[in-house]
Design a protein around this motif. Structure first.
Motif, short mmCIF file in Angstrom:
data_model
loop_
_atom_site.label_atom_id
_atom_site.label_comp_id
_atom_site.label_asym_id
_atom_site.label_seq_id
_atom_site.Cartn_x
_atom_site.Cartn_y
_atom_site.Cartn_z
N VAL A 162 22.62 14.10 37.88
CA VAL A 162 23.92 14.67 37.52
C VAL A 162 23.99 14.95 36.03
O VAL A 162 24.49 15.99 35.60
CB VAL A 162 25.07 13.76 37.99
N LEU B 156 21.90 17.96 35.33
CA LEU B 156 22.57 19.13 35.88
C LEU B 156 23.66 19.65 34.95
O LEU B 156 23.84 20.86 34.81
CB LEU B 156 23.18 18.76 37.23
N CYS B 157 24.38 18.75 34.28
CA CYS B 157 25.54 19.19 33.51
C CYS B 157 25.37 19.11 32.00
O CYS B 157 26.27 19.51 31.27
CB CYS B 157 26.77 18.40 33.94
N LEU C 252 29.42 23.34 40.05
CA LEU C 252 28.02 22.93 40.10
C LEU C 252 27.86 21.59 40.81
O LEU C 252 27.03 21.43 41.71
CB LEU C 252 27.47 22.85 38.67
N VAL C 253 28.67 20.63 40.43
CA VAL C 253 28.60 19.30 41.04
C VAL C 253 29.03 19.36 42.50
O VAL C 253 28.45 18.69 43.36
CB VAL C 253 29.46 18.29 40.23
N PHE D 189 26.18 20.55 44.57
CA PHE D 189 25.27 19.44 44.83
C PHE D 189 25.82 18.55 45.95
O PHE D 189 25.08 18.16 46.86
CB PHE D 189 25.05 18.62 43.55
N THR E 107 13.01 16.56 41.65
CA THR E 107 14.17 17.45 41.41
C THR E 107 14.76 17.20 40.02
O THR E 107 15.21 18.15 39.37
CB THR E 107 15.27 17.27 42.46
N THR F 287 14.88 19.99 36.99
CA THR F 287 16.17 20.31 36.37
C THR F 287 16.11 20.08 34.86
O THR F 287 16.53 20.94 34.08
CB THR F 287 17.29 19.48 37.01
N THR G 223 21.75 28.58 39.20
CA THR G 223 21.93 27.14 38.97
C THR G 223 22.69 26.49 40.12
O THR G 223 22.32 25.42 40.59
CB THR G 223 22.66 26.90 37.63
N TYR G 224 23.74 27.14 40.61
CA TYR G 224 24.50 26.60 41.74
C TYR G 224 23.62 26.51 42.98
O TYR G 224 23.69 25.54 43.73
CB TYR G 224 25.72 27.48 42.06
N ALA H 29 21.24 23.59 42.65
CA ALA H 29 22.01 22.34 42.77
C ALA H 29 22.28 22.05 44.25
O ALA H 29 22.13 20.91 44.71
CB ALA H 29 23.32 22.43 42.00
N GLY I 177 20.62 19.05 46.27
CA GLY I 177 21.55 18.15 46.95
C GLY I 177 21.08 17.83 48.36
O GLY I 177 21.25 16.71 48.85
#
Length: 191
Positions: free
Chosen positions: A27, A30-31, A45-46, A49, A79, A83, A102-103, A106, A110
């Motif tokens: 996470v 990712l962010c 985005l989250v 995931f 993963t 990332t 990116t989405y 994710a 996920g």
């Protein structure tokens, strides 16, 4: 309704468990390229995931998919490595074309992360007469936990770049390189 609280807390603990820090690292990776002004993009985005995570959890709980646990335990840090590495090498982001890519990854990653917890959750939910509500509660807890991590990362990023004047690129590089190293070690240990 009482079960909702139990499974919500289980989802929250799953993501915030420091002994299973691989999800936290993912996470953060990712962010960590986003900042406070990007909060809407980070929520999407989250959530992407979480949707992937939820999908494989549901498929697993309904016994529609089973994957080798050792393979998944290896792929989870992979993963994270991918990332974090992409954060280091990617150039300044352009609007929506990069965001959709990116989405998408994710969401895909996920799916892999969801399989990592599926056996345990399947054993817990096997005792339930209906698993839809507990599965929903678990995923809501997971999402809230991830958003808490995102909030902390965004605040720390704001402090680092605004108060301590660390450049945005240096901050992203620092976080991503640290996460890359930790995840690479995890992947090699699980090989």
């Amino acid at each position: 309704m009482q079960d909702f609280g139990v499974y919500f807390e289980l989802g929250l603990q799953h993501i915030l468990d420091l002994s299973g820090y691989d999800h936290i690292l993912f996470v953060i990776a990712l962010c960590c390229t986003y900042f406070m002004k990007d909060w809407r993009k980070v929520v999407v985005l989250v959530t992407a995931f979480t949707v992937g995570h939820s999908l494989t959890l549901a498929l697993s709980v309904f016994n529609l998919i089973r994957v080798n646990t050792e393979l998944i335990e290896f792929l989870i840090p992979v993963t994270i490595v991918i990332t974090a590495f992409s954060n280091v090498v990617k150039k300044r982001r352009r609007a929506s074309s990069t965001d959709w890519l990116t989405y998408s990854y994710a969401l895909f990653f996920g799916l892999i992360h969801g399989l990592g917890f599926s056996n345990y959750l399947r054993s817990l939910l096997g005792k339930e007469s209906s698993i839809t509500w507990p599965l929903f509660a678990f995923n809501v807890g997971l999402e809230i936990g991830q958003l808490a991590i995102v909030f902390v990362v965004l605040v720390v990023s704001f402090i680092a770049t605004s108060i301590f004047s660390v450049s945005r690129r240096d901050w992203t590089f620092f976080l991503s390189a640290a996460i890359f190293g930790i995840a690479l070690v995890m992947a090699l240990e699980r090989m």
